[in-house]
Design an enzyme around this catalytic site. Sequence first.
Site, PDB file in Angstrom:
ATOM      1  N   GLU A 138       0.834  -1.203   0.000  1.00  0.00           N
ATOM      2  CA  GLU A 138       0.000   0.000   0.000  1.00  0.00           C
ATOM      3  C   GLU A 138       0.873   1.259   0.000  1.00  0.00           C
ATOM      4  O   GLU A 138       1.816   1.379   0.780  1.00  0.00           O
ATOM      5  CB  GLU A 138      -0.910  -0.013   1.230  1.00  0.00           C
ATOM      6  CG  GLU A 138      -1.864   1.175   1.313  1.00  0.00           C
ATOM      7  CD  GLU A 138      -2.719   1.159   2.561  1.00  0.00           C
ATOM      8  OE1 GLU A 138      -3.774   1.824   2.560  1.00  0.00           O
ATOM      9  OE2 GLU A 138      -2.350   0.492   3.547  1.00  0.00           O
ATOM     10  N   LYS A 213      -9.709   2.350  -2.445  1.00  0.00           N
ATOM     11  CA  LYS A 213      -9.906   1.712  -1.137  1.00  0.00           C
ATOM     12  C   LYS A 213     -11.316   1.942  -0.610  1.00  0.00           C
ATOM     13  O   LYS A 213     -11.772   3.076  -0.483  1.00  0.00           O
ATOM     14  CB  LYS A 213      -8.865   2.275  -0.165  1.00  0.00           C
ATOM     15  CG  LYS A 213      -8.806   1.647   1.204  1.00  0.00           C
ATOM     16  CD  LYS A 213      -7.599   2.207   1.944  1.00  0.00           C
ATOM     17  CE  LYS A 213      -7.436   1.638   3.341  1.00  0.00           C
ATOM     18  NZ  LYS A 213      -6.195   2.146   3.985  1.00  0.00           N
ATOM     19  N   CYS A 250      -5.811  -2.873   2.231  1.00  0.00           N
ATOM     20  CA  CYS A 250      -5.526  -2.732   3.655  1.00  0.00           C
ATOM     21  C   CYS A 250      -6.734  -2.992   4.570  1.00  0.00           C
ATOM     22  O   CYS A 250      -7.120  -4.134   4.779  1.00  0.00           O
ATOM     23  CB  CYS A 250      -4.923  -1.355   3.929  1.00  0.00           C
ATOM     24  SG  CYS A 250      -4.083  -1.258   5.534  1.00  0.00           S
TER      25      CYS A 250
END
Length: 409
Positions: A138, A213, A250
């Site tokens: 990330e 995300k 994540c």
Amino acid sequence: MEKSEENGSTDEKQRGSICGYNSLQHLLSENLNPQLYQEVSRLLLGMNCGKALETIVIPESAKALSSKHDFDLQAFEFSADKELLREPRVVRVGLIQNSIALPTTAPFSDQKKALFEKLGPIIDAAGASGVNILCLQEAWMMPFAFCTREKRWCELAEPVNGESTQFLQEFARKYNMVIVSPILERDINHGETLWNTAVIIGNNGNIIGKHRKNHIPRVGDFNESTYYMEGNTGHPVFETAYGKIAVNICYGRHHPLNWLAFGLNGAEIVFNPSATVGELSEPLWPIEARNAAIANSYFVGSINRVGTEIFPNPFTSGDGKPQHSDFGHFYGSSHFSAPDASCTPSLSRFKDGLVISDMDINLCRQMKDKWGFRMTARYELYADMFGRYLKPDFEPQVITDPLLHKKSS
């Protein structure tokens, strides 16, 4: 004791010696008889088609790069049962974890250039090893500065076709490799808004697409909504030359429905590029991705950055802790999980690394046929429940014992 940017504190190293599957396996191998150790290993790493994972041969050129540039290099093989009507679909996949290359006080342009120089040899090792799909961690092109809430770090954001993408496109073309590049994106066409984004680069160097995300943490130091909000790209699956891939960035790994949605869209491999620290999440790390691989009948590649990144200005996070200048130790430990519950050992907690895996994608369908999770799921019940839950007048379906609140006579 003082922390170093690369390796964390001595105390962290001591804790690291008893954390993680690799360290635990090492301790057990030294203290258990071979038969008992084999059984414990079966429970920790699972069995792939009834046997322990096998390693694959790494080319000497890749080993030389690993030795010269001091990064961890491991390679394994996930098999599938032989089928009568389908040939094996073996894909070679790689994950890269790394620390930052310069202190966070260095000029931004120097920091980015140094990261390019650090990543180059590791990508070359992946290419020399015949990796078909490669995923980076990330926000690989910068320190993970989102704890600081300082707006100056926004300068490192790039458009999808920016400097970092162009850097990786050359490797994609050179090695006929698909590359997943998680960056801090600046959306030029929509008010220069920032996003946490994964760019999918095709094996011809073309940009296939992007995913933003879905879930933004607001826990401890992870106050990332200072910089970007929840993504707006849904749960896309990218059909590449080597298979259908997706990216669960994540914090999305803590949301089972996020994993599910990528599976419903047909993903065969889902990458989870992350930046997470030991105190917060390490007990969860070997569990969540493995559970997702099992429940959704696909492979998962889990990537975490390495090291302790120290920032010039101390910060607090509203959790009552004293001000501090770092997130904590990013513990690496990148690894693969398979739909049959087997998983690879993880990379180091303290070193840059490349883990490679051959995976026969046929295993995905074989596990779907074996367990029937899609067939036995009750999506209509879940959809009805969600529909009711989203309404302001929702009432939980709780049936109370009629005698629970009755006054005794």
